[in-house]
Design a protein around this motif. Structure first.
Motif, mmCIF file in Angstrom:
data_model
loop_
_atom_site.group_PDB
_atom_site.id
_atom_site.type_symbol
_atom_site.label_atom_id
_atom_site.label_comp_id
_atom_site.label_asym_id
_atom_site.label_seq_id
_atom_site.Cartn_x
_atom_site.Cartn_y
_atom_site.Cartn_z
ATOM 1 N N PRO B 181 0.814 -1.230 0.000
ATOM 2 C CA PRO B 181 0.000 0.000 0.000
ATOM 3 C C PRO B 181 0.841 1.271 0.000
ATOM 4 O O PRO B 181 0.471 2.260 -0.653
ATOM 5 C CB PRO B 181 -0.832 -0.096 1.287
ATOM 6 N N ALA B 182 1.997 1.253 0.670
ATOM 7 C CA ALA B 182 2.830 2.464 0.697
ATOM 8 C C ALA B 182 3.321 2.815 -0.706
ATOM 9 O O ALA B 182 3.408 3.986 -1.073
ATOM 10 C CB ALA B 182 4.023 2.257 1.635
ATOM 11 N N ALA B 183 3.615 1.774 -1.512
ATOM 12 C CA ALA B 183 4.059 2.023 -2.884
ATOM 13 C C ALA B 183 2.964 2.732 -3.678
ATOM 14 O O ALA B 183 3.215 3.719 -4.373
ATOM 15 C CB ALA B 183 4.439 0.707 -3.560
ATOM 16 N N HIS B 184 1.718 2.241 -3.554
ATOM 17 C CA HIS B 184 0.607 2.886 -4.267
ATOM 18 C C HIS B 184 0.378 4.306 -3.764
ATOM 19 O O HIS B 184 0.090 5.211 -4.545
ATOM 20 C CB HIS B 184 -0.667 2.053 -4.122
ATOM 21 N N ALA B 185 0.495 4.476 -2.442
ATOM 22 C CA ALA B 185 0.288 5.814 -1.871
ATOM 23 C C ALA B 185 1.330 6.785 -2.417
ATOM 24 O O ALA B 185 1.006 7.920 -2.771
ATOM 25 C CB ALA B 185 0.355 5.764 -0.359
ATOM 26 N N LEU B 186 2.582 6.322 -2.524
ATOM 27 C CA LEU B 186 3.637 7.220 -3.008
ATOM 28 C C LEU B 186 3.460 7.526 -4.490
ATOM 29 O O LEU B 186 3.654 8.659 -4.931
ATOM 30 C CB LEU B 186 5.016 6.611 -2.742
ATOM 31 N N LEU B 187 3.030 6.516 -5.271
ATOM 32 C CA LEU B 187 2.772 6.790 -6.689
ATOM 33 C C LEU B 187 1.611 7.773 -6.824
ATOM 34 O O LEU B 187 1.645 8.691 -7.645
ATOM 35 C CB LEU B 187 2.476 5.493 -7.441
ATOM 36 N N GLY B 188 0.596 7.571 -5.975
ATOM 37 C CA GLY B 188 -0.545 8.488 -6.008
ATOM 38 C C GLY B 188 -0.131 9.902 -5.647
ATOM 39 O O GLY B 188 -0.468 10.858 -6.356
ATOM 40 N N SER B 189 0.644 10.066 -4.587
ATOM 41 C CA SER B 189 0.952 11.443 -4.180
ATOM 42 C C SER B 189 1.973 12.099 -5.098
ATOM 43 O O SER B 189 1.898 13.302 -5.324
ATOM 44 C CB SER B 189 1.374 11.513 -2.713
ATOM 45 N N THR B 190 2.913 11.305 -5.674
ATOM 46 C CA THR B 190 3.830 11.947 -6.623
ATOM 47 C C THR B 190 3.077 12.332 -7.908
ATOM 48 O O THR B 190 3.421 13.336 -8.540
ATOM 49 C CB THR B 190 5.027 11.037 -6.978
ATOM 50 N N SER B 191 2.041 11.559 -8.268
ATOM 51 C CA SER B 191 1.232 11.949 -9.427
ATOM 52 C C SER B 191 0.440 13.214 -9.114
ATOM 53 O O SER B 191 0.278 14.085 -9.976
ATOM 54 C CB SER B 191 0.264 10.827 -9.817
ATOM 55 N N ALA B 192 -0.048 13.308 -7.870
ATOM 56 C CA ALA B 192 -0.819 14.495 -7.480
ATOM 57 C C ALA B 192 0.045 15.742 -7.582
ATOM 58 O O ALA B 192 -0.398 16.778 -8.068
ATOM 59 C CB ALA B 192 -1.352 14.335 -6.058
#
Lengths: 144, 297
Positions: B181-192
């Motif tokens: 989940p941390a990987a997805h969260a980081l991809l999500g926030s770097t995309s944001a």
């Protein structure tokens, strides 16, 4: 290779420090308030972020240089008030580029530490208005 | 689940259950489990250690720091406890105490990737990007594919202002650990950060779904959901390209039309731009309030 890697280098955070503004937001004040607005807000914010002194000085110089360029172009652009205003926005944006180049990384480091930036809206508006009038009056007297 | 049949429980099964609960990201229940320990085991280094991990997971930093100190007192220096103490002290706003703990840990285990990354994060928060880079490099040399190494590289790139690089590493992280989940969260926030609203929402939603206990993921997913609201469609270019490029584009159009002698069109473009500015200033807070109310209600 290990040099200072395992020796303490972290500084205690200044306790009474004022919260910085988001450096990206200074763009709007710079756009409407010209290069001196970018310079002044950039210097204040740079000090709040603990940016090294030479860089703060360069930020101030960028604002002054932008204002100089604005005056010169106002003297050359014979009669186009709109163009003179536009040059003010352009030199303001250019001065802001210096601000953002020096302050993006320290600001992000700051948000890692404690988070919330201060609100720029009112101080930004007042600075843009005050220095905007000052710059316009100077140009009117010196260059027109 | 435990202790009903009278006599004091022996420590080991409790520790095993607590560890399993922590592994399943259920720190609250791990704490309940640890409270069942008999007195002799409750003051052991292992009990303090597990309690510290649970408290850190719950972000109860003052108690986590106390548990770490008790654990160090009971069992002597331990790299992982020192890392936890460092993290807690950093969260409590004591960067120098945090540094002392992390350096003590690194003196015991100079190649521990977790410790190196924890110290790198402290250096990032202190704006020492160069030292942080070298620490992360050293950690990566030990264990290039450790999740903590990926996370630190992403944070470092972001802190340096290199958003594209941060997103690239986050993609790598997700590719290596599609379940993390941390990987997805980081991809999500770097995309944001790069204004890619759709990717941001999908990454953060996956993170929130995979780790329902993590309040931070839920909050970020919510913010990303707000940003992807249809009413905010018009302001996406500003998020995507930043204020400077958007304003340049607008000015090129407005003044370009005027230079071409199309005064009326230029005036229209200027008027539309003004409306757009007001819209981008007034509407987002309203949408935020509206979505939040529906989310909670």
């Amino acid at each position: 290779m290990t040099d200072d890697l395992f020796t303490p280098t972290v500084r205690e955070r200044p306790v009474s420090g004022k919260r910085p503004w988001r450096p990206e937001s200074i763009f709007y004040a710079a756009f409407f308030g010209g290069p001196l607005t970018a310079g002044l807000l950039g210097v204040i914010n740079g000090r709040r972020l603990g940016v090294p002194a030479p860089r703060v000085l360069l930020t101030a110089l960028a604002g002054l240089a932008g204002f100089g360029a604005w005056i010169v172009s106002a003297a050359t652009l014979v009669d186009a008030n709109n163009a003179v205003r536009l040059v003010g926005s352009i030199t303001g944006a250019l001065a802001w580029l210096v601000v953002i180049a020096f302050q993006r990384a320290p600001f992000r480091a700051y948000t890692y530490g404690d988070g919330e930036p201060a609100k720029l809206f009112l101080p930004g508006l007042l600075t843009a208005l005050g220095l905007g009038f000052f710059q316009a009056a100077t140009i009117l007297v010196v260059a027109r | 689940m435990s202790g009903e049949n009278g006599g004091p429980m022996s420590g080991e099964p409790v520790f095993a259950r607590a560890r399993a609960l922590l592994g399943a990201n259920r720190p609250e229940q791990a704490l309940t489990e640890l409270a069942m320990l008999p007195a002799s085991d409750a003051i052991s280094a292992q009990a303090h250690h597990l309690r510290c991990v649970a408290l850190a997971g719950l972000e109860r930093w003052p108690e986590a720091a106390d548990a770490a100190r008790l654990g160090l007192g009971a069992g002597g220096p331990d790299p992982d406890l020192l890392r936890l103490l460092g993290r807690a002290e950093q969260e409590l706003g004591h960067p120098q105490a945090a540094e002392r703990a992390l350096l003590d840990g690194l003196a015991l285990a100079p190649n521990d990737a977790d410790l190196l990354c924890a110290y790198a994060r402290l250096c990032i928060a202190d704006n020492q990007m160069d030292k942080a880079s070298r620490l992360v490099e050293r950690a990566a040399a030990q264990d290039p594919h450790a999740p903590t190494v990926y996370a630190s590289r992403i944070q470092l790139a972001y802190a340096k202002g290199d958003d594209r690089e941060a997103q690239r590493i986050a993609r790598e992280f997700v590719a290596t650990y599609p379940e993390n989940p941390a990987a997805h969260a980081l991809l999500g926030s770097t995309s944001a950060v790069r204004g890619q609203v759709g990717d941001a929402y999908s990454g953060l939603r996956q993170a929130a779904a995979a780790a329902p206990g993590e309040q931070v993921y839920a909050e970020s997913a919510m913010d990303a959901r707000i940003a992807s609201h249809p009413l905010l469609l018009p302001i996406r270019p500003v998020l995507r390209f930043g204020p400077l490029k958007t304003w340049i584009a607008a000015l090129v159009v407005i003044y370009g039309l005027r230079a071409l002698g199309l005064g009326a069109l230029s005036l229209l473009a200027g008027g539309l731009w003004l409306v757009f500015c007001v819209y981008s200033w007034v509407v987002p807070p309203l949408v935020r309030r509206w979505v939040r109310r529906n989310w909670h209600g």
